[in-house]
Design an enzyme around this catalytic site. Structure first.
Site, mmCIF file in Angstrom:
data_model
loop_
_atom_site.group_PDB
_atom_site.id
_atom_site.type_symbol
_atom_site.label_atom_id
_atom_site.label_comp_id
_atom_site.label_asym_id
_atom_site.label_seq_id
_atom_site.Cartn_x
_atom_site.Cartn_y
_atom_site.Cartn_z
ATOM 1 N N SER A 136 67.537 -28.505 16.647
ATOM 2 C CA SER A 136 68.850 -27.479 16.688
ATOM 3 C C SER A 136 68.460 -26.446 16.312
ATOM 4 O O SER A 136 68.393 -25.945 15.298
ATOM 5 C CB SER A 136 70.035 -28.240 16.013
ATOM 6 O OG SER A 136 71.066 -27.619 16.470
ATOM 7 N N LYS A 162 67.465 -27.490 21.315
ATOM 8 C CA LYS A 162 69.040 -27.376 21.464
ATOM 9 C C LYS A 162 69.181 -25.932 20.953
ATOM 10 O O LYS A 162 68.924 -25.794 19.954
ATOM 11 C CB LYS A 162 69.697 -28.547 20.779
ATOM 12 C CG LYS A 162 70.980 -28.389 20.516
ATOM 13 C CD LYS A 162 71.775 -29.604 19.899
ATOM 14 C CE LYS A 162 72.585 -29.399 18.745
ATOM 15 N NZ LYS A 162 73.223 -30.594 18.526
ATOM 16 N N LYS A 164 72.389 -23.551 19.975
ATOM 17 C CA LYS A 164 73.634 -23.258 19.636
ATOM 18 C C LYS A 164 74.017 -22.122 20.433
ATOM 19 O O LYS A 164 73.563 -20.940 20.580
ATOM 20 C CB LYS A 164 74.009 -23.099 18.331
ATOM 21 C CG LYS A 164 73.685 -24.212 17.318
ATOM 22 C CD LYS A 164 74.613 -25.130 17.609
ATOM 23 C CE LYS A 164 74.244 -26.491 16.568
ATOM 24 N NZ LYS A 164 75.541 -27.556 16.701
ATOM 25 N N ASP A 190 74.648 -26.506 22.749
ATOM 26 C CA ASP A 190 75.767 -27.209 22.020
ATOM 27 C C ASP A 190 76.765 -26.039 21.535
ATOM 28 O O ASP A 190 76.490 -24.992 20.939
ATOM 29 C CB ASP A 190 75.375 -27.851 20.612
ATOM 30 C CG ASP A 190 76.052 -28.517 19.869
ATOM 31 O OD1 ASP A 190 76.024 -29.336 18.885
ATOM 32 O OD2 ASP A 190 77.445 -28.386 20.364
ATOM 33 N N GLU A 215 76.731 -29.559 25.182
ATOM 34 C CA GLU A 215 77.581 -30.415 24.307
ATOM 35 C C GLU A 215 78.581 -29.721 24.066
ATOM 36 O O GLU A 215 78.617 -28.683 23.577
ATOM 37 C CB GLU A 215 76.413 -30.576 23.020
ATOM 38 C CG GLU A 215 76.967 -31.713 21.962
ATOM 39 C CD GLU A 215 75.917 -31.600 20.988
ATOM 40 O OE1 GLU A 215 74.633 -31.240 21.134
ATOM 41 O OE2 GLU A 215 76.139 -31.987 19.777
ATOM 42 N N ASP A 240 80.392 -34.766 21.382
ATOM 43 C CA ASP A 240 79.917 -34.812 19.937
ATOM 44 C C ASP A 240 81.007 -35.142 19.381
ATOM 45 O O ASP A 240 81.895 -36.262 19.162
ATOM 46 C CB ASP A 240 79.241 -33.903 19.506
ATOM 47 C CG ASP A 240 78.959 -33.663 18.192
ATOM 48 O OD1 ASP A 240 78.224 -32.784 17.764
ATOM 49 O OD2 ASP A 240 79.573 -34.614 17.338
ATOM 50 N N LYS A 264 76.731 -40.039 16.120
ATOM 51 C CA LYS A 264 76.495 -39.583 14.722
ATOM 52 C C LYS A 264 77.542 -40.585 14.015
ATOM 53 O O LYS A 264 78.721 -40.652 14.027
ATOM 54 C CB LYS A 264 77.328 -38.167 14.584
ATOM 55 C CG LYS A 264 76.490 -37.054 14.765
ATOM 56 C CD LYS A 264 77.108 -35.884 14.534
ATOM 57 C CE LYS A 264 76.424 -34.400 14.984
ATOM 58 N NZ LYS A 264 77.336 -33.397 15.022
ATOM 59 N N GLY A 292 72.608 -34.995 14.394
ATOM 60 C CA GLY A 292 72.287 -34.741 12.965
ATOM 61 C C GLY A 292 73.303 -34.009 12.460
ATOM 62 O O GLY A 292 74.019 -32.927 12.874
HETATM 63 C C1 NPQ Z 1 76.205 -30.450 15.844
HETATM 64 N N1 NPQ Z 1 74.516 -30.642 14.004
HETATM 65 O O1 NPQ Z 1 75.297 -31.396 16.607
HETATM 66 C C2 NPQ Z 1 75.935 -30.428 14.196
HETATM 67 C C3 NPQ Z 1 76.510 -29.239 13.990
HETATM 68 C C4 NPQ Z 1 76.494 -28.700 12.491
HETATM 69 C C5 NPQ Z 1 72.125 -30.316 13.907
HETATM 70 O O2 NPQ Z 1 73.647 -28.905 15.324
HETATM 71 C C6 NPQ Z 1 76.147 -28.398 7.508
HETATM 72 C C7 NPQ Z 1 76.561 -29.654 7.672
HETATM 73 C C8 NPQ Z 1 76.161 -27.392 8.700
HETATM 74 C C9 NPQ Z 1 76.472 -30.036 8.961
HETATM 75 C C10 NPQ Z 1 75.940 -27.003 10.644
HETATM 76 C C11 NPQ Z 1 73.412 -30.024 14.575
HETATM 77 C C12 NPQ Z 1 76.180 -27.850 9.779
HETATM 78 C C13 NPQ Z 1 76.538 -29.209 10.239
HETATM 79 C C14 NPQ Z 1 76.053 -27.515 12.375
HETATM 80 C C15 NPQ Z 1 76.730 -29.561 11.509
HETATM 81 O O3 NPQ Z 1 77.101 -30.056 16.345
HETATM 82 MG MG MG Z 2 77.156 -30.978 18.316
#
Ligand code: NPQ
Ligand code: MG
Length: 369
Positions: A136, A162, A164, A190, A215, A240, A264, A292
């Site tokens: 990500s 991926k 953002k 995402d 996403e 998600d 998740k 994640g």
């Molecule tokens: C998601 N994770 O899929 C989340 C978003 C995310 C890997 O994109 C601290 C703890 C910071 C959790 C930033 C990924 C974070 C977090 C982004 C989760 O939407």
């Molecule tokens: Mg997400």
């Protein structure tokens, strides 16, 4: 399993680089770990994925610690001998707080599996010994910086990228990545709920880039909006934040709100509900992948085991430890040809390295029976 007591431990882990999403920028992770100690001295570890602030979902780490201290741990300790599969039912009288519940169930499951010499993968139904890994990539200050980051991850061997996105950072970065790295790179985006249905025509401008999925473009609670959006864009929609249980997954699929699901365990209330959600998606022919939450090696070990189930047919955000942390609290997960090995030892198959854990610990409290 009979819990003698439970430790709530807070650790602080700096990120190797800022991680920016549509809901904010993280430069470090405040993490709550749960350690269950059983009457025969077995330890079980759980990791709560809640962030420091309620930006991804309504949960946040201080609230998780509080609800565990006040309600969830006392309920577990009062229950006497309990199997991991019974923990969710035991905690059901307390509403919500799925990430806190997931951490406690994970610790009980780890202790139970360690004492019975069974692995997480074996318990969950893993069918592979290694899993392909995606990464990500956060929102960056400029497109050249993004291209450098994507190039680095591709060089490391990640099999899926991926990005953002948010309003103002979507079509242009996607176009730039396609132009630089070509059409063969497996690419998805995402939005973390950053758009509304009024943005449908704008989001349709992503259709020509052959993305694997988009996403959670809309609000967590706007399942119907996602169903409407799915009729206006070609890119498959993955949910998600909206998928908070196996039942929620069934409803979203039935309504046509998603064609892919990001699973998740923390968001779902635990690894056992994550497996049930996987089963529901497989029954409906919907592919899933493992999301994640910047976990340490503890949550990472459990996620990699989960990602080895048959319905996980798309690379997840199960990145290497080094993607987020210079020094993980467990032996680091290292990418090998784009894959991570599924741990095969008892329980999680990994444990915190004592010196590392001590270095990052900011608080610890012991809750006895
Ligand atoms: C998601 N994770 O899929 C989340 C978003 C995310 C890997 O994109 C601290 C703890 C910071 C959790 C930033 C990924 C974070 C977090 C982004 C989760 O939407
Ligand atoms: Mg997400």
């Amino acid at each position: 399993m009979m819990a003698d007591g439970v430790e709530l431990r807070r650790i602080a882990m700096p990120l190797v680089s800022p991680f920016r999403t549509s809901f904010g920028t993280a430069t470090s992770r405040e993490i709550l770990l749960v350690r269950v100690v059983t009457d025969d001295g077995t330890e079980g570890w759980g990791e709560c994925v809640a962030m420091a602030a309620p930006r991804y979902s309504s949960e946040y780490v201080d609230a998780a610690a509080d609800v565990l201290r006040r309600y969830l741990v006392p309920a577990l300790l009062a229950a006497g001998p309990v199997r991991a599969h019974a923990v969710a039912g035991l905690l059901a009288p307390f509403q919500g707080h799925r990430m806190a519940k997931a951490a406690l169930e994970m610790a009980v499951l780890d202790a139970e599996l360690r004492s019975e010499l069974r692995s997480f993968g074996h318990e969950l139904g893993a069918v592979r010994e290694k899993v392909p890994c995606g990464v990500s990539v956060g929102i960056m200050d400029s497109v050249p910086e993004l291209l450098d980051a994507v190039g680095g991850f591709l060089d490391e061997g990640y099999v899926r990228i991926k990005l953002k996105i948010e309003p103002g950072w979507d079509v242009e970065p996607v176009r730039a990545v396609r132009e630089r790295f070509g059409d063969d790179v497996v690419l998805q985006v995402d939005a973390n709920t950053a758009y509304t249905l009024a943005d449908a025509r704008h989001l349709a401008r992503l259709d020509p880039f052959d993305l694997l999925l988009i996403e959670q473009p809309l609000d967590e609670e706007d399942v119907l909006g996602h169903a409407d959006l799915a009729r206006q864009i070609k890119t498959p929609i993955c949910l998600d934040e909206s998928i908070t249980s196996a039942r929620a997954a069934a409803a979203a699929i039935r309504l046509g709100a998603c064609q892919v699901v990001n699973i998740k365990p923390g968001r779902l209330g635990g690894y056992l509900e994550a497996r049930r959600t996987h089963d529901v998606c497989v029954a409906n022919g919907v592919p899933v992948w493992c999301g994640g939450m910047l976990e340490t090696g503890l949550g990472r070990a459990a996620n990699v085991a989960l990602a080895a189930l048959p319905g996980f047919t798309m690379p997840g955000d199960t990145s290497a430890s080094g993607r987020y942390y210079a020094a993980d609290i467990t032996e680091p997960f290292v990418l090998k040809d784009g894959y991570l090995d599924v741990p095969d030892g008892p329980g999680l198959g990994v444990a915190p390295v004592p010196d590392r854990l001590t270095e990052v610990t900011t608080a610890s409290e012991w809750l006895a029976g």
